[in-house]
Design a protein around this motif. Structure first.
Motif, PDB file in Angstrom:
ATOM      1  N   UNK A  17      40.994  35.200  30.278  1.00 34.24           N
ATOM      2  CA  UNK A  17      39.635  35.125  30.792  1.00 34.24           C
ATOM      3  C   UNK A  17      39.300  36.367  31.609  1.00 34.24           C
ATOM      4  N   UNK A  18      40.225  36.805  32.430  1.00 31.56           N
ATOM      5  CA  UNK A  18      39.990  37.994  33.250  1.00 31.56           C
ATOM      6  C   UNK A  18      39.766  39.229  32.376  1.00 31.56           C
ATOM      7  N   UNK A  19      40.561  39.341  31.310  1.00 32.41           N
ATOM      8  CA  UNK A  19      40.405  40.471  30.390  1.00 32.41           C
ATOM      9  C   UNK A  19      39.056  40.435  29.707  1.00 32.41           C
ATOM     10  N   UNK A  20      38.653  39.251  29.236  1.00 30.90           N
ATOM     11  CA  UNK A  20      37.359  39.130  28.559  1.00 30.90           C
ATOM     12  C   UNK A  20      36.215  39.464  29.498  1.00 30.90           C
ATOM     13  N   UNK A  21      36.261  38.945  30.723  1.00 28.85           N
ATOM     14  CA  UNK A  21      35.197  39.220  31.688  1.00 28.85           C
ATOM     15  C   UNK A  21      35.086  40.711  31.976  1.00 28.85           C
ATOM     16  N   UNK A  22      36.228  41.366  32.153  1.00 35.55           N
ATOM     17  CA  UNK A  22      36.204  42.788  32.469  1.00 35.55           C
ATOM     18  C   UNK A  22      35.615  43.604  31.314  1.00 35.55           C
ATOM     19  N   UNK A  23      36.081  43.355  30.108  1.00 34.52           N
ATOM     20  CA  UNK A  23      35.625  44.148  28.971  1.00 34.52           C
ATOM     21  C   UNK A  23      34.158  43.891  28.638  1.00 34.52           C
ATOM     22  N   UNK A  24      33.706  42.649  28.767  1.00 39.71           N
ATOM     23  CA  UNK A  24      32.299  42.369  28.525  1.00 39.71           C
ATOM     24  C   UNK A  24      31.426  43.028  29.592  1.00 39.71           C
ATOM     25  N   UNK A  25      31.855  42.927  30.855  1.00 40.46           N
ATOM     26  CA  UNK A  25      31.077  43.548  31.924  1.00 40.46           C
ATOM     27  C   UNK A  25      30.978  45.055  31.758  1.00 40.46           C
ATOM     28  N   UNK A  26      32.092  45.692  31.403  1.00 39.43           N
ATOM     29  CA  UNK A  26      32.062  47.132  31.179  1.00 39.43           C
ATOM     30  C   UNK A  26      31.137  47.482  30.024  1.00 39.43           C
ATOM     31  N   UNK A  27      31.147  46.647  28.989  1.00 36.52           N
ATOM     32  CA  UNK A  27      30.264  46.889  27.852  1.00 36.52           C
ATOM     33  C   UNK A  27      28.805  46.729  28.205  1.00 36.52           C
ATOM     34  N   UNK A  28      28.479  45.720  29.025  1.00 38.28           N
ATOM     35  CA  UNK A  28      27.088  45.538  29.463  1.00 38.28           C
ATOM     36  C   UNK A  28      26.624  46.756  30.258  1.00 38.28           C
ATOM     37  N   UNK A  29      27.506  47.256  31.132  1.00 38.37           N
ATOM     38  CA  UNK A  29      27.151  48.426  31.929  1.00 38.37           C
ATOM     39  C   UNK A  29      26.896  49.638  31.024  1.00 38.37           C
ATOM     40  N   UNK A  30      27.749  49.844  30.041  1.00 45.22           N
ATOM     41  CA  UNK A  30      27.569  50.975  29.133  1.00 45.22           C
ATOM     42  C   UNK A  30      26.279  50.865  28.337  1.00 45.22           C
ATOM     43  N   UNK A  31      25.879  49.620  28.047  1.00 42.45           N
ATOM     44  CA  UNK A  31      24.657  49.403  27.278  1.00 42.45           C
ATOM     45  C   UNK A  31      23.399  49.537  28.129  1.00 42.45           C
ATOM     46  N   UNK A  32      23.561  49.834  29.414  1.00 42.29           N
ATOM     47  CA  UNK A  32      22.414  50.066  30.275  1.00 42.29           C
ATOM     48  C   UNK A  32      21.941  48.865  31.046  1.00 42.29           C
ATOM     49  N   UNK A  33      22.717  47.780  31.017  1.00 39.09           N
ATOM     50  CA  UNK A  33      22.348  46.581  31.765  1.00 39.09           C
ATOM     51  C   UNK A  33      23.098  46.559  33.101  1.00 39.09           C
ATOM     52  N   UNK A  34      22.628  45.728  34.009  1.00 38.19           N
ATOM     53  CA  UNK A  34      23.277  45.569  35.312  1.00 38.19           C
ATOM     54  C   UNK A  34      24.090  44.286  35.285  1.00 38.19           C
ATOM     55  N   UNK A  35      25.408  44.425  35.338  1.00 34.82           N
ATOM     56  CA  UNK A  35      26.288  43.267  35.283  1.00 34.82           C
ATOM     57  C   UNK A  35      26.754  42.889  36.679  1.00 34.82           C
ATOM     58  N   UNK A  36      26.661  41.591  36.986  1.00 33.21           N
ATOM     59  CA  UNK A  36      27.143  41.057  38.264  1.00 33.21           C
ATOM     60  C   UNK A  36      28.054  39.877  37.952  1.00 33.21           C
ATOM     61  N   UNK A  37      29.237  39.871  38.511  1.00 32.54           N
ATOM     62  CA  UNK A  37      30.192  38.785  38.292  1.00 32.54           C
ATOM     63  C   UNK A  37      30.448  38.062  39.607  1.00 32.54           C
ATOM     64  N   UNK A  38      30.351  36.724  39.586  1.00 31.74           N
ATOM     65  CA  UNK A  38      30.634  35.897  40.764  1.00 31.74           C
ATOM     66  C   UNK A  38      31.839  35.028  40.455  1.00 31.74           C
ATOM     67  N   UNK A  39      32.892  35.136  41.274  1.00 32.29           N
ATOM     68  CA  UNK A  39      34.122  34.382  41.066  1.00 32.29           C
ATOM     69  C   UNK A  39      34.624  33.838  42.403  1.00 32.29           C
ATOM     70  N   UNK A  40      35.488  32.833  42.381  1.00 34.48           N
ATOM     71  CA  UNK A  40      36.074  32.314  43.622  1.00 34.48           C
ATOM     72  C   UNK A  40      37.236  33.182  44.089  1.00 34.48           C
ATOM     73  N   UNK A  41      37.532  33.120  45.378  1.00 37.80           N
ATOM     74  CA  UNK A  41      38.654  33.882  45.923  1.00 37.80           C
ATOM     75  C   UNK A  41      39.026  33.407  47.316  1.00 37.80           C
ATOM     76  N   UNK A  42      39.959  34.103  47.922  1.00 37.89           N
ATOM     77  CA  UNK A  42      40.409  33.731  49.279  1.00 37.89           C
ATOM     78  C   UNK A  42      39.323  33.980  50.317  1.00 37.89           C
ATOM     79  N   UNK A  43      38.619  35.089  50.162  1.00 42.08           N
ATOM     80  CA  UNK A  43      37.614  35.464  51.151  1.00 42.08           C
ATOM     81  C   UNK A  43      36.440  36.141  50.468  1.00 42.08           C
ATOM     82  N   UNK A  44      35.346  36.267  51.190  1.00 42.93           N
ATOM     83  CA  UNK A  44      34.146  36.880  50.624  1.00 42.93           C
ATOM     84  C   UNK A  44      34.346  38.374  50.454  1.00 42.93           C
TER      85      UNK A  44
END
Length: 403
Positions: A17-44
């Motif tokens: 899942x992490x690999x897919x999210x990274x590669x899709x986000x990078x592709x969206x950025x290259x295509x001229x879109x603004x990609x924002x990813x929100x995920x859970x973690x230890x801290x903000x």
């Protein structure tokens, strides 16, 4: 366009899942879109990365899940989504984030749910009674809440197809063909785990019940009983680690743990003779595709989506130790140059460029379809739709009839 992506169950150990999210986000950025990813973690946290802006919300770990976290607070996430004002949302969790489809609809925001797993299959692994009926109810609600449902294989899409869902799209994922390459084979890596003359078998995934790592261990026992000098490397970590150590106590099984360095993963996969993927509910199997890209054939569970991914670059067998042992022997009977060349050829049918193009078109952000070599077909409930690219076994299909 601002595409806000949301995913739970993402940690440093969630490889696929992490690999897919990274590669899709990078592709969206290259295509001229603004990609924002929100995920859970230890801290903000809020950082800019190669895949765009990544926002981490503080979340508590779920007990007995190997460190998974879930963004459970709807109020905080709603406030953040309102602040971000997305044009589209892309959600990778239909269990706890399905409600965001309603948020998007109320605000006129386009929405897409990516189904990374077979819900009926997971319910079966967890021993849930009447799993198909429960999965059908939940899947119908998901399809009603989102504009588009994306599945990465026909296997994953089947549980939506049988419901006649009209907003279903199939888009295969991709593989980094440069990072995962036969040239990554390393004699030093191989000698770390196997002596000369030994057969190096690798399992590369989480050590969880859904991935069936014990089947890989038992397959090695079956091979050793048949006088095949096979050794196993378990590359991954998870809740089954201790139980597997007991199971493998008298077997040549090496626990490599989670390997964070992708170059090291590629070196291990390329140095192996065979990779095994025994999970019965895999809906795409990025690790198996990465093995093929490294020129290493794969034995997969015939109950999963992997047979349609690997094609003739591996073998699909029943989910028993004996069947997996037979699958390993079958692959080793093929001349090494042939089996490695077929594996690499199969992987080259998949690319992240094609995957990104397909996801963007599923968002309604159409790129040049000819450049991707894929076709789009609108669903008619009674129709039977086939992949548009026979050589890959996977095409981009909007919808699909039963079958």
């Amino acid at each position: 366009m601002r595409i806000v992506r949301l995913a739970n169950f993402v940690t440093s150990h969630t490889g696929g899942l992490r690999t897919a999210l990274r590669n899709l986000g990078e592709g969206y950025q290259r295509a001229g879109h603004e990609a924002v990813l929100i995920v859970p973690g230890r801290e903000r946290s809020d950082t800019m990365t190669s895949q765009g802006r990544v926002i981490t919300l503080p979340s508590s770990p779920l007990p007995r899940t190997g460190g998974y976290r879930v963004m459970a607070g709807r109020r905080e996430l709603t406030r953040l989504l309102d602040e971000l004002e997305p044009d589209r949302i892309e959600v990778s969790d239909r269990a706890t984030l399905r409600w965001t489809g309603g948020w998007a609809r109320q605000r006129g925001v386009g929405s897409m749910m990516v189904s990374h797993e077979s819900l009926a299959g997971l319910l079966g692994v967890w021993g849930m009674p009447k799993r198909d009926a429960l999965a059908d109810r939940l899947n119908l609600r998901t399809a009603e809440n989102f504009d588009t449902i994306v599945c990465t294989t026909a296997f994953a899409a089947a549980e939506f197809r049988r419901l006649g869902v009209p907003n279903l799209v199939e888009v295969p994922l991709g593989v980094d063909l440069d990072e995962f390459h036969p040239s990554r084979a390393d004699a030093a890596v191989r000698s770390r785990y196997a002596r000369p003359g030994e057969l190096l078998v690798v399992f590369c995934s989480r050590l969880s019940a859904a991935k069936r790592p014990e089947l890989a261990v038992d397959a090695i026992a079956a091979l050793r009983n048949a006088k095949v000098p096979a050794v196993l490397v378990l590359a991954g970590d998870g809740t089954r680690r201790t139980a597997l150590a007991y199971r493998a106590a008298r077997l040549p099984v090496r626990f490599a743990g989670h390997i964070a360095d992708r170059a090291a993963v590629a070196a291990l996969l390329a140095s192996a003779d065979v990779v095994v993927a025994p999970g019965p509910v895999e809906t795409f199997g990025l690790a198996a595709l990465e093995a093929l890209a490294c020129g290493t054939p794969v034995v997969v569970n015939e109950s999963s989506a992997l047979p349609e991914v690997i094609g003739d670059a591996g073998v699909a067998v029943a989910g028993t130790p004996e069947a997996f042992a037979d699958g390993v022997r079958e692959l080793m009977e093929r001349p090494e140059p042939v089996r490695r060349a077929v594996a690499r050829d199969r992987a080259e049918a998949f690319s992240w460029e094609q995957a990104v193009d397909g996801f963007l078109r599923a968002h309604g952000l159409a790129a040049d379809t000819a450049a991707a070599g894929l076709a789009i077909t609108r669903q008619r409930p009674a129709a039977v739709l086939r992949p548009a690219v026979p050589q890959t076994g996977l095409g981009l299909t909007t919808g699909g009839g039963a079958g």
